[in-house]
Structures are given as C-alpha cells and as structure tokens.
Design a protein around this motif. Structure first.
Motif, mmCIF file in Angstrom:
data_model
loop_
_atom_site.group_PDB
_atom_site.id
_atom_site.type_symbol
_atom_site.label_atom_id
_atom_site.label_comp_id
_atom_site.label_asym_id
_atom_site.label_seq_id
_atom_site.Cartn_x
_atom_site.Cartn_y
_atom_site.Cartn_z
ATOM 1 N N THR A 199 86.202 -67.933 47.695
ATOM 2 C CA THR A 199 85.646 -69.258 47.436
ATOM 3 C C THR A 199 84.294 -69.373 48.138
ATOM 4 N N MET A 200 83.514 -70.327 47.707
ATOM 5 C CA MET A 200 82.178 -70.506 48.272
ATOM 6 C C MET A 200 82.251 -71.079 49.683
ATOM 7 N N ASP A 202 81.156 -73.688 52.488
ATOM 8 C CA ASP A 202 80.886 -75.106 52.271
ATOM 9 C C ASP A 202 79.413 -75.367 51.975
ATOM 10 N N ALA A 205 78.279 -74.504 48.389
ATOM 11 C CA ALA A 205 78.683 -75.486 47.382
ATOM 12 C C ALA A 205 77.767 -76.707 47.419
ATOM 13 N N ALA A 255 82.767 -81.608 45.804
ATOM 14 C CA ALA A 255 82.674 -80.402 46.626
ATOM 15 C C ALA A 255 83.278 -80.634 48.010
ATOM 16 N N ASN A 259 86.445 -78.687 49.540
ATOM 17 C CA ASN A 259 86.237 -77.956 50.790
ATOM 18 C C ASN A 259 87.231 -78.358 51.872
ATOM 19 N N VAL A 264 85.392 -74.290 46.695
ATOM 20 C CA VAL A 264 85.135 -74.061 45.275
ATOM 21 C C VAL A 264 85.227 -72.565 44.974
ATOM 22 N N GLY A 269 82.613 -71.030 39.765
ATOM 23 C CA GLY A 269 81.162 -71.105 39.833
ATOM 24 C C GLY A 269 80.507 -70.254 38.758
#
Length: 423
Positions: A199-200, A202, A205, A255, A259, A264, A269
């Motif tokens: 996941t991205m 924070d 995002a 987002a 988070n 995300v 994405g």
C-alpha cells in the motif's frame, strides 16, 4: 424590465459579443442558480451522466452499513479496493469496445490465459517476470487485432468472433497448464506483494490527491483560456478553484480514512491511473474523438475522413491487452495461476461493470470512469453480502437486477435524448 426589452448579449473582455451567447432566442444560464437549472434541464432531457450509478451506490452503501457497521470500516474498504482492481482493469477495456457499439466476450478467458502464460514463462521456464508480463500483454494485443481483422475484412460480428475466441483461448489455457492445472507463484516475489500487501505510504497518497486537484485546475484553466481565445464563454477562475478544492478535500478525507488501516493499495492506484489516462485519451485526443464519432455513426465518421478500420483495431487490441493485464493482476492477488482463472463471473462482471457505470450498449456514449464506478458497485454488493454471510446466489441475482436496471435507464435516457434532439 418591460417584455419588449432585450437583454444585451454577454461580451468578452475585449468588448466583442461571445459567439455562443449572441443568439438572444436561446436561454443562457448564469450563476449558481443557473447552473442548477441547467443541470436539471440536462437530466430531464436524458443526459444523465453518472448520476444514476452514484445514487445507486449511495443506496447500496447505506443499506449494507445499516445491516453491518463493519461494511464501511477502513479495513473492509482497503480489501474492497484490492479486490475490485483486477476486474476493473478488464472492464476498462470493455468500455473501449462498447463505445464503438461492439463487444468482447473473451476478456475473461484472455485474463485467465495471460495469468497462466506468466506462470509458465516465469516459474517453469525461468523467464524474468517483467519479460513474461510483456509477452502476455503483447499476445493480448495480437488477439484483439485479430478480432478487428475479422470484423474489418469479413464483416464478422464481434459477438461471434470473440465467442469463438473465448473457447479457443480457454483451450489454450488448459493446454499450457497441463495435468497439474495450476502454478503457484513465489510468495517472496514483488508481484505477489503488489497484489496482496503493498500500500502507499501516507504522504504519497496525500501528495497524489493534491496533484490530482492541481491537474484538474490546470486542465480546466487551459480549456477556459482556449474558449476565451475563440470568443466563447468559459468558466471563471473561482469556479475552477471551487471544483478542484472540493475534489481535493473529499479525496484527502478518503485517503486519511484508508490510512487509518493499511492505506491505499498500489494496485488500486494503478487502476485509477489507467482510468485517468484512458479518460484523457478519450476526451482530449484525436483518437478519442474518433472513437465517439465511429460509435455514434460509423458511416458519417468514414465520410469525415476517420480511418474506421484503424479505430476498430486499436479498440479491440487495447481491450484484449487490458484483459491480459487484469489477468496478471489477478494472479498476483491469488499468488497462483490455475484453470479456474478468468472463468466464473469474471467475464460477466467486467461487462456488467462498464454498463452499470454508464457506458451505453448502443455505442457513442460513455467514459473511462464507467469502469471505476461500475466495478465499485459490483464489488460493494459482493462485499456486503459476504459480511452478512449470505449465499453467493443472491450476489448473482442482485447484480443481474442492477444490470437490468442500468440497461433500462440507458434505453429510456436514449429515447429522451432523441425526443429532445440531443441524441
């Protein structure tokens, strides 16, 4: 103001009347109230856009949240984003062929074969994973080009050619997997992590959301500048800032909420990035305008100088390539390639998502956002029923009902556009 008094036409900063506001017989709305009236007029005339699917999505979320408070939890939403991305990418390709009034029934089989091909080339043959993925995408493009060749050269309906492709590709999938029937992908590989874990951060995002808002304002300002230069009315800078600011606030809040859990997913994405690129191509390029022209009236597009055969070839090639990419993402999500990959409801969900999202079955109307909105609806139904521990049979029935409603709404909207002269 007396009835005989005429409102002077709106003028440009240079003092010349705006070309699209010069006809006093046409009512021109202005201000917030005018924008609302114009929106109501468009809806009443059948130009619904994404309104039906957004309303339906809000209803679905409200019902499932009331039945199970976990539904809109950040953890469940992250899982939902992981799951919808694979079929969403396939549905994005379906949007391309539906815009032309065509169909591709083999996208499910193509996705399953692509996942099997990647597994065979990477795990069994020792190819680098990147090369195996490129080979799968290239094969997908070749298959789509073949469908377009059958349509352009022999006039074979896409329904028939892609149905034949569905069976042939499924046979190839079973053949290359052999007697084992499945291949497990290494769990310590980045491709599996991409589909299950990654996941991205924070800050990434939040930065991407801010970039999206900036891009929205920049494109709007560019379009406004072009309209001003052409002597046409354009949106004010304040309205563009309001639109971009609202978008940023809403997406930043989403987002932040995601988070709170894992964040995300990178896979989602990638899906959103493909949607944005596709939407830009459809609305801002000559190719995109040609797609809508061919879907609206093939003969008129041909007489206007558009290479109709090339448009068909590009759409089918892109559709099959995205189906192959969706298969690769599905393999990374499941960490395996098997005989069941691409079967079941993958094919129908990909097509249903595009239609539910607002792409017309009659061709000439739709957007890349249709794939995003439609697959969110379908996956929300599946996730909600799973949390309620209800039978999967209900998912098929509810999804089928939603699809039927979407087609009915599309048909009624098309009839209304024709009666109002907006078709």
């Amino acid at each position: 103001m007396t009835p005989d008094t005429k409102t002077p036409p709106v003028s440009s900063p240079m003092g010349r009347p705006l070309l699209d506001r010069a006809d006093e017989r046409v009512r021109h709305e202005a201000g917030v109230a005018g924008a609302i009236r114009a929106f109501v007029t468009r809806v009443r005339s059948g130009d619904l856009g994404s309104l039906p699917v957004i309303v339906g999505l809000l209803i679905i979320w409200t019902v499932f949240q009331a039945l199970n408070p976990i539904f809109l939890s950040s953890n469940n939403l992250v899982n939902l984003l992981f799951d919808l991305s694979t079929v969403g990418v396939i549905s994005l390709g379906i949007v391309c062929v539906l815009l032309l009034g065509q169909i591709d029934l083999s996208v499910g089989s193509m996705s399953g074969f692509a996942s099997a091909l990647v597994g065979v080339l990477w795990v069994n043959e020792g190819w680098p994973i990147a090369v195996a993925i490129v080979a799968a995408l290239a094969l997908g493009a070749a298959v789509g080009t073949l469908y377009a060749f059958f349509l352009n050269r022999f006039g074979m309906p896409s329904f028939v050619s892609t149905l034949s492709g569905l069976l042939a590709i499924l046979g190839l999938q079973l053949y290359i997997l052999g007697s084992t029937g499945s291949i497990n992908l290494p769990y310590d590989s980045w491709i599996v992590d991409f589909g299950q874990i990654l996941t991205m951060p924070d800050w990434v995002a939040y930065a991407l959301v801010a970039l999206a808002g900036l891009a929205t304002f920049a494109l709007g300002a560019r379009n406004a500048a072009r309209r001003k230069a052409a002597g046409l009315s354009s949106r004010s800078t304040a309205s563009l800032l309001l639109q971009a600011g609202t978008l940023v606030v809403v997406l930043e809040a989403l987002a932040w909420y995601l988070n709170r859990d894992r964040g995300v997913p990178w896979m989602f994405g990638l899906f959103v990035a493909l949607v944005l690129v596709m939407q830009y191509a459809l609305t801002r390029t000559k190719w995109g305008r040609s797609m809508f022209a061919v879907g609206g009236n093939q003969e008129a597009a041909r007489r206007a100088g558009i290479n109709v055969r090339l448009i068909y070839a590009s759409a089918f090639a892109l559709c099959s390539s995205l189906a192959a990419l969706g298969g690769v993402l599905a393999a990374s999500r499941l960490a395996s390639a098997s005989q069941q990959a691409g079967t079941g409801d993958v094919n129908l969900n990909a097509i249903a998502a595009a239609v539910i999202g607002g792409t017309s079955l009659f061709g000439g109307r739709g957007s890349a956002y249709s794939a995003l909105l439609g697959i969110i609806v379908i996956q929300s139904i599946a996730s909600g029923l799973t949390l309620l521990n209800l039978s999967s049979s209900l998912r098929y029935m509810i999804t089928g009902g939603v699809l039927a409603i979407a087609v009915i709404v599309d048909s009624l909207a098309r009839r209304s556009r024709v009666s109002h002269g907006r078709a």
